[in-house]
Motif scaffolding. Structure first.
Motif, mmCIF file in Angstrom:
data_model
loop_
_atom_site.group_PDB
_atom_site.id
_atom_site.type_symbol
_atom_site.label_atom_id
_atom_site.label_comp_id
_atom_site.label_asym_id
_atom_site.label_seq_id
_atom_site.Cartn_x
_atom_site.Cartn_y
_atom_site.Cartn_z
ATOM 1 N N LEU A 83 44.156 -3.507 22.930
ATOM 2 C CA LEU A 83 42.773 -3.605 23.411
ATOM 3 C C LEU A 83 42.543 -2.697 24.615
ATOM 4 O O LEU A 83 41.453 -2.154 24.793
ATOM 5 N N LEU A 84 43.576 -2.507 25.440
ATOM 6 C CA LEU A 84 43.441 -1.570 26.563
ATOM 7 C C LEU A 84 43.332 -0.132 26.047
ATOM 8 O O LEU A 84 42.534 0.656 26.568
ATOM 9 N N VAL A 85 44.104 0.199 25.018
ATOM 10 C CA VAL A 85 43.999 1.514 24.399
ATOM 11 C C VAL A 85 42.610 1.671 23.768
ATOM 12 O O VAL A 85 42.024 2.751 23.774
ATOM 13 N N LEU A 86 42.084 0.555 23.255
ATOM 14 C CA LEU A 86 40.730 0.551 22.695
ATOM 15 C C LEU A 86 39.711 1.051 23.719
ATOM 16 O O LEU A 86 38.720 1.673 23.352
ATOM 17 N N GLY A 87 39.961 0.806 24.993
ATOM 18 C CA GLY A 87 39.045 1.251 26.043
ATOM 19 C C GLY A 87 38.754 2.745 25.966
ATOM 20 O O GLY A 87 37.628 3.181 26.187
ATOM 21 N N LEU A 88 39.762 3.528 25.628
ATOM 22 C CA LEU A 88 39.575 4.971 25.475
ATOM 23 C C LEU A 88 38.577 5.266 24.356
ATOM 24 O O LEU A 88 37.630 6.029 24.538
ATOM 25 N N THR A 89 38.794 4.652 23.214
ATOM 26 C CA THR A 89 37.906 4.885 22.074
ATOM 27 C C THR A 89 36.509 4.366 22.372
ATOM 28 O O THR A 89 35.511 5.020 22.048
ATOM 29 N N LEU A 90 36.418 3.197 22.998
ATOM 30 C CA LEU A 90 35.103 2.648 23.342
ATOM 31 C C LEU A 90 34.363 3.564 24.307
ATOM 32 O O LEU A 90 33.162 3.816 24.147
ATOM 33 N N ALA A 91 35.064 4.098 25.293
ATOM 34 C CA ALA A 91 34.427 5.018 26.239
ATOM 35 C C ALA A 91 33.926 6.272 25.529
ATOM 36 O O ALA A 91 32.804 6.746 25.785
ATOM 37 N N MET A 92 34.736 6.793 24.625
ATOM 38 C CA MET A 92 34.327 8.016 23.925
ATOM 39 C C MET A 92 33.180 7.763 22.952
ATOM 40 O O MET A 92 32.228 8.544 22.890
ATOM 41 N N THR A 93 33.251 6.672 22.185
ATOM 42 C CA THR A 93 32.176 6.397 21.229
ATOM 43 C C THR A 93 30.887 6.018 21.949
ATOM 44 O O THR A 93 29.803 6.462 21.566
ATOM 45 N N SER A 94 30.987 5.222 23.007
ATOM 46 C CA SER A 94 29.798 4.842 23.769
ATOM 47 C C SER A 94 29.179 6.063 24.437
ATOM 48 O O SER A 94 27.951 6.212 24.474
ATOM 49 N N GLY A 95 30.037 6.929 24.974
ATOM 50 C CA GLY A 95 29.535 8.164 25.584
ATOM 51 C C GLY A 95 28.836 9.049 24.565
ATOM 52 O O GLY A 95 27.793 9.641 24.846
ATOM 53 N N GLY A 96 29.405 9.129 23.371
ATOM 54 C CA GLY A 96 28.776 9.912 22.303
ATOM 55 C C GLY A 96 27.422 9.338 21.905
ATOM 56 O O GLY A 96 26.451 10.081 21.709
ATOM 57 N N LEU A 97 27.350 8.008 21.789
ATOM 58 C CA LEU A 97 26.068 7.363 21.461
ATOM 59 C C LEU A 97 25.048 7.585 22.581
ATOM 60 O O LEU A 97 23.870 7.815 22.318
ATOM 61 N N TRP A 98 25.511 7.488 23.822
ATOM 62 C CA TRP A 98 24.610 7.703 24.954
ATOM 63 C C TRP A 98 24.065 9.130 24.923
ATOM 64 O O TRP A 98 22.868 9.348 25.113
ATOM 65 N N LEU A 99 24.938 10.097 24.683
ATOM 66 C CA LEU A 99 24.521 11.495 24.627
ATOM 67 C C LEU A 99 23.541 11.730 23.471
ATOM 68 O O LEU A 99 22.522 12.410 23.644
ATOM 69 N N LEU A 100 23.825 11.157 22.313
ATOM 70 C CA LEU A 100 22.916 11.288 21.178
ATOM 71 C C LEU A 100 21.553 10.700 21.516
ATOM 72 O O LEU A 100 20.519 11.317 21.224
ATOM 73 N N ASP A 101 21.555 9.532 22.141
ATOM 74 C CA ASP A 101 20.282 8.895 22.516
ATOM 75 C C ASP A 101 19.522 9.745 23.532
ATOM 76 O O ASP A 101 18.297 9.830 23.479
ATOM 77 N N ALA A 102 20.244 10.378 24.440
ATOM 78 C CA ALA A 102 19.589 11.235 25.442
ATOM 79 C C ALA A 102 18.973 12.470 24.786
ATOM 80 O O ALA A 102 17.897 12.922 25.178
ATOM 81 N N LEU A 103 19.665 13.007 23.776
ATOM 82 C CA LEU A 103 19.174 14.212 23.102
ATOM 83 C C LEU A 103 18.159 13.907 22.003
ATOM 84 O O LEU A 103 17.263 14.707 21.743
ATOM 85 N N SER A 104 18.337 12.759 21.344
ATOM 86 C CA SER A 104 17.470 12.395 20.225
ATOM 87 C C SER A 104 17.290 10.877 20.205
ATOM 88 O O SER A 104 17.985 10.170 19.475
ATOM 89 N N PRO A 105 16.332 10.370 20.992
ATOM 90 C CA PRO A 105 16.160 8.919 21.133
ATOM 91 C C PRO A 105 15.900 8.173 19.820
ATOM 92 O O PRO A 105 16.223 7.004 19.711
ATOM 93 N N ALA A 106 15.353 8.812 18.850
ATOM 94 C CA ALA A 106 15.044 8.146 17.574
ATOM 95 C C ALA A 106 16.027 8.554 16.470
ATOM 96 O O ALA A 106 15.680 8.543 15.290
ATOM 97 N N ALA A 107 17.257 8.886 16.840
ATOM 98 C CA ALA A 107 18.245 9.321 15.846
ATOM 99 C C ALA A 107 18.489 8.210 14.830
ATOM 100 O O ALA A 107 18.565 7.032 15.181
#
Length: 164
Positions: A83-107
């Protein structure tokens, strides 16, 4: 903690099994995300919940098949480490979703799913190394750091006289 032949299969064998386990649990993650995204109507909580389920499944499967660890000994600790290793994946996937939302809010959900797939793939190499060296280190391979490396004893520094 007993280890099967899988733990002695070599780097190529482990990497192959890790890839199969990772691909399978990525399908679990992405499928869970799509279902939860529909039910929750919010990408971040859907991603987090689906990722936790996939990570626990991934740790269990890698423990058993990639690293050949059997039995209950250490299972809870391995899940916590996973689950601690999961933190890396969660940070990367959440960051990717955040970036997508910033670039295309209605993706659309398919774009969110693609971002999660790409960022998960990027986190996989680091996850393998973390599992190999930290979560499931092979006890038959001595650690190579200064804290555990034995220094030569005084008697091993002496040389025997040479007789001709």
């Amino acid at each position: 903690m007993s280890r099967s032949a899988a733990s002695r299969a070599g780097a190529t064998g482990r990497l192959l099994v890790f890839g199969v386990v990772g691909a399978t649990t990525t399908v679990v993650h992405l499928g869970g995300f799509v279902v939860l995204r529909y039910l929750l109507d919010a990408p971040q909580p859907a991603n987090g919940a689906a990722l936790v389920v996939a990570a626990m499944t991934n740790t269990w499967a890698n423990r058993r098949w990639t690293f050949g660890v059997r039995g209950r000994e250490g299972a809870a600790r391995h899940q916590v480490q996973g689950l601690l290793v999961l933190g890396l994946t969660l940070a990367m996937t959440s960051g990717g979703l955040w970036l997508l939302d910033a670039l295309s809010p209605a993706a659309p959900t398919w774009a969110e799913t693609a971002v999660i797939a790409v960022t998960t793939a990027l986190a996989t190499a680091v996850k393998f190394l973390a599992m190999l060296w930290w979560v499931f280190p092979d006890p038959t391979v001595p650690a190579q750091n200064s804290a555990t490396t034995k220094l030569p004893t005084e008697s091993s520094k002496r040389t025997a006289p040479v007789h001709s």
